[in-house]
Design a protein around this motif. Structure first.
Motif, mmCIF file in Angstrom:
data_model
loop_
_atom_site.group_PDB
_atom_site.id
_atom_site.type_symbol
_atom_site.label_atom_id
_atom_site.label_comp_id
_atom_site.label_asym_id
_atom_site.label_seq_id
_atom_site.Cartn_x
_atom_site.Cartn_y
_atom_site.Cartn_z
ATOM 1 N N ILE A 157 -1.547 112.093 -13.764
ATOM 2 C CA ILE A 157 -1.727 112.073 -15.218
ATOM 3 C C ILE A 157 -1.790 110.621 -15.678
ATOM 4 O O ILE A 157 -1.392 109.704 -14.953
ATOM 5 N N LYS A 158 -2.325 110.409 -16.892
ATOM 6 C CA LYS A 158 -2.453 109.061 -17.460
ATOM 7 C C LYS A 158 -1.426 108.885 -18.576
ATOM 8 O O LYS A 158 -1.074 109.874 -19.247
ATOM 9 N N PRO A 159 -0.997 107.651 -18.811
ATOM 10 C CA PRO A 159 -0.095 107.429 -19.946
ATOM 11 C C PRO A 159 -0.725 107.976 -21.231
ATOM 12 O O PRO A 159 -1.921 107.779 -21.477
ATOM 13 N N GLY A 160 0.033 108.697 -22.013
ATOM 14 C CA GLY A 160 -0.456 109.236 -23.278
ATOM 15 C C GLY A 160 -1.086 110.612 -23.165
ATOM 16 O O GLY A 160 -1.276 111.292 -24.169
ATOM 17 N N GLU A 161 -1.408 111.025 -21.949
ATOM 18 C CA GLU A 161 -2.035 112.336 -21.758
ATOM 19 C C GLU A 161 -1.029 113.460 -22.017
ATOM 20 O O GLU A 161 0.144 113.330 -21.660
ATOM 21 N N ILE A 162 -1.519 114.531 -22.637
ATOM 22 C CA ILE A 162 -0.643 115.695 -22.856
ATOM 23 C C ILE A 162 -1.071 116.817 -21.907
ATOM 24 O O ILE A 162 -2.248 117.163 -21.832
ATOM 25 N N ILE A 163 -0.107 117.340 -21.178
ATOM 26 C CA ILE A 163 -0.349 118.401 -20.201
ATOM 27 C C ILE A 163 0.183 119.709 -20.759
ATOM 28 O O ILE A 163 1.278 119.744 -21.330
ATOM 29 N N ARG A 164 -0.581 120.779 -20.587
ATOM 30 C CA ARG A 164 -0.044 122.115 -20.878
ATOM 31 C C ARG A 164 -0.087 122.901 -19.576
ATOM 32 O O ARG A 164 -1.141 123.005 -18.951
ATOM 33 N N ALA A 165 1.052 123.403 -19.184
ATOM 34 C CA ALA A 165 1.122 124.089 -17.894
ATOM 35 C C ALA A 165 2.191 125.172 -17.954
ATOM 36 O O ALA A 165 2.919 125.288 -18.936
ATOM 37 N N TYR A 166 2.243 125.948 -16.895
ATOM 38 C CA TYR A 166 3.158 127.097 -16.847
ATOM 39 C C TYR A 166 4.267 126.882 -15.824
ATOM 40 O O TYR A 166 4.027 126.297 -14.758
ATOM 41 N N VAL A 167 5.430 127.393 -16.138
ATOM 42 C CA VAL A 167 6.444 127.598 -15.118
ATOM 43 C C VAL A 167 6.287 129.048 -14.697
ATOM 44 O O VAL A 167 6.677 129.974 -15.403
ATOM 45 N N PHE A 168 5.602 129.234 -13.587
ATOM 46 C CA PHE A 168 5.246 130.583 -13.138
ATOM 47 C C PHE A 168 4.851 130.533 -11.669
ATOM 48 O O PHE A 168 4.075 129.671 -11.288
ATOM 49 N N PRO A 169 5.300 131.445 -10.803
ATOM 50 C CA PRO A 169 6.362 132.430 -11.087
ATOM 51 C C PRO A 169 7.729 131.745 -11.110
ATOM 52 O O PRO A 169 7.792 130.515 -11.146
ATOM 53 N N ALA A 170 8.813 132.541 -11.060
ATOM 54 C CA ALA A 170 10.164 131.973 -11.080
ATOM 55 C C ALA A 170 10.307 130.941 -9.964
ATOM 56 O O ALA A 170 9.697 131.083 -8.904
ATOM 57 N N GLN A 171 11.107 129.912 -10.211
ATOM 58 C CA GLN A 171 11.362 128.809 -9.272
ATOM 59 C C GLN A 171 10.183 127.841 -9.208
ATOM 60 O O GLN A 171 10.166 126.930 -8.381
ATOM 61 N N ASP A 172 9.158 128.035 -10.040
ATOM 62 C CA ASP A 172 8.047 127.086 -10.028
ATOM 63 C C ASP A 172 8.555 125.723 -10.462
ATOM 64 O O ASP A 172 9.412 125.603 -11.338
ATOM 65 N N TRP A 173 8.024 124.697 -9.829
ATOM 66 C CA TRP A 173 8.364 123.321 -10.149
ATOM 67 C C TRP A 173 7.034 122.585 -10.196
ATOM 68 O O TRP A 173 6.184 122.782 -9.309
ATOM 69 N N ASP A 174 6.802 121.800 -11.230
ATOM 70 C CA ASP A 174 5.521 121.120 -11.386
ATOM 71 C C ASP A 174 5.739 119.621 -11.296
ATOM 72 O O ASP A 174 6.558 119.064 -12.035
ATOM 73 N N MET A 253 3.721 131.735 -20.939
ATOM 74 C CA MET A 253 3.405 130.797 -22.017
ATOM 75 C C MET A 253 3.527 129.382 -21.449
ATOM 76 O O MET A 253 4.355 129.150 -20.568
ATOM 77 N N THR A 254 2.749 128.450 -21.981
ATOM 78 C CA THR A 254 2.773 127.090 -21.443
ATOM 79 C C THR A 254 3.894 126.259 -22.062
ATOM 80 O O THR A 254 4.419 126.588 -23.122
ATOM 81 N N TYR A 255 4.203 125.161 -21.391
ATOM 82 C CA TYR A 255 4.992 124.073 -21.985
ATOM 83 C C TYR A 255 4.037 122.900 -22.210
ATOM 84 O O TYR A 255 2.931 122.877 -21.657
ATOM 85 N N SER A 256 4.445 121.934 -23.004
ATOM 86 C CA SER A 256 3.672 120.701 -23.182
ATOM 87 C C SER A 256 4.472 119.554 -22.590
ATOM 88 O O SER A 256 5.694 119.495 -22.740
ATOM 89 N N PHE A 257 3.764 118.625 -21.938
ATOM 90 C CA PHE A 257 4.446 117.510 -21.281
ATOM 91 C C PHE A 257 3.648 116.245 -21.522
ATOM 92 O O PHE A 257 2.434 116.252 -21.428
#
Ligand SMILES: [Ca+2]
Ligand SMILES: [Ca+2]
Ligand SMILES: [Ca+2]
Length: 257
Positions: A157-174, A253-257
């Motif tokens: 990812i680049k500085p300032g970039e906004i990521i939308r991603a999922y924690v899916f399935p359980a125990q997912d780590w991004d 549902m996604t989170y934003s990072f």
């Protein structure tokens, strides 16, 4: 005499085919997983459990991770349905049984990997039925930047970039990696985390250095809270950020990072 015998034979054949016709299950033989019939998502199957101890196997190909829901309905009154669920190696994963005879069964599973999956339909009452059951599978795809569950698979990812991603399935780590070309203050924030009635995401951000060495972390105080991590960066270079859920949930549902 020969004519009488012929007529008798004809009559027997008619009776025989009538008997078969009552229990016709066009998906047979499918008693073993290796003989499973292929289904499409949303396709409705009408088939029967007959004779007693009949077991009907189906397979489906899923093209992405997502939430699978298999439904067994219009069950004969005496039938107590069971849905078994197997992975691509015919390995049993889970099942759902009807609580009472004649009741529908719905099996819902979070699918972490695309591929072939198998179902077995049976009757816990060991009966044989003239009327059909219905079986169908629905699927809600969850498309994400996966796999990035290990630091070595981190998504850039680049500085300032906004990521939308999922924690899916359980125990997912991004895991994400970012190149910082100067010293300064790194601010990472996790927001819009998934909130649901059954439980909300309790976010965690981990920070690692260029050698994948853990440096520090920040955790949400409560489920559903945003998380902020602020760190003075003494050296330019690659840094790695891991996003996870302390509640070990699974969210569509996604989170934003
Ligand atoms: Ca059958
Ligand atoms: Ca069968
Ligand atoms: Ca993910």
């Amino acid at each position: 005499m020969a004519r009488a015998l012929f007529l008798f034979a004809l009559a027997s054949m008619a009776l025989f085919s009538l008997a078969i016709g009552q229990n016709a299950d066009s998906f047979e033989p499918n008693n073993e997983i290796g003989d499973a019939d292929e289904l499409g998502v949303g396709q409705m199957v009408n088939a029967s459990i007959s004779p007693a101890q009949d077991y009907d196997c189906y397979k489906i190909h899923l093209d992405s991770p997502g939430v699978l829901s298999a439904q067994l309905s219009t069950i004969p009154d005496e039938m107590k349905g069971r849905i078994d669920f197997y992975g691509k190696n015919f390995n049993w994963l889970t099942r759902k049984d009807a609580e009472n005879p004649g009741e529908s069964v719905i099996l819902t599973v979070d699918i972490g990997k695309a591929g072939w999956y198998y179902f077995g339909i049976g009757d816990l009452n060991g009966g044989s039925y003239k009327s059909d059951y219905s079986f169908s599978v629905s699927f809600e795809p969850i498309i994400d930047e996966e796999p990035n569950g290990e630091i070595g698979d981190a998504v850039e990812i680049k500085p300032g970039e906004i990521i939308r991603a999922y924690v899916f399935p359980a125990q997912d780590w991004d895991v994400y990696k970012i190149f910082l070309n100067s010293t300064g203050v790194l601010q990472a924030s996790l927001a819009d985390v998934p909130r649901s009635i059954t439980g909300s995401m309790k976010g965690r951000i981990d920070l690692y250095g260029k050698n994948m060495n853990w440096i520090t972390r920040s955790d949400a105080a409560n489920p559903g809270d945003d998380v902020a991590l602020t760190v003075d960066i003494g050296y330019p270079g690659w840094y790695y950020l891991g996003v996870g859920d302390l509640n070990s949930g699974s969210y569509n549902m996604t989170y934003s990072f």
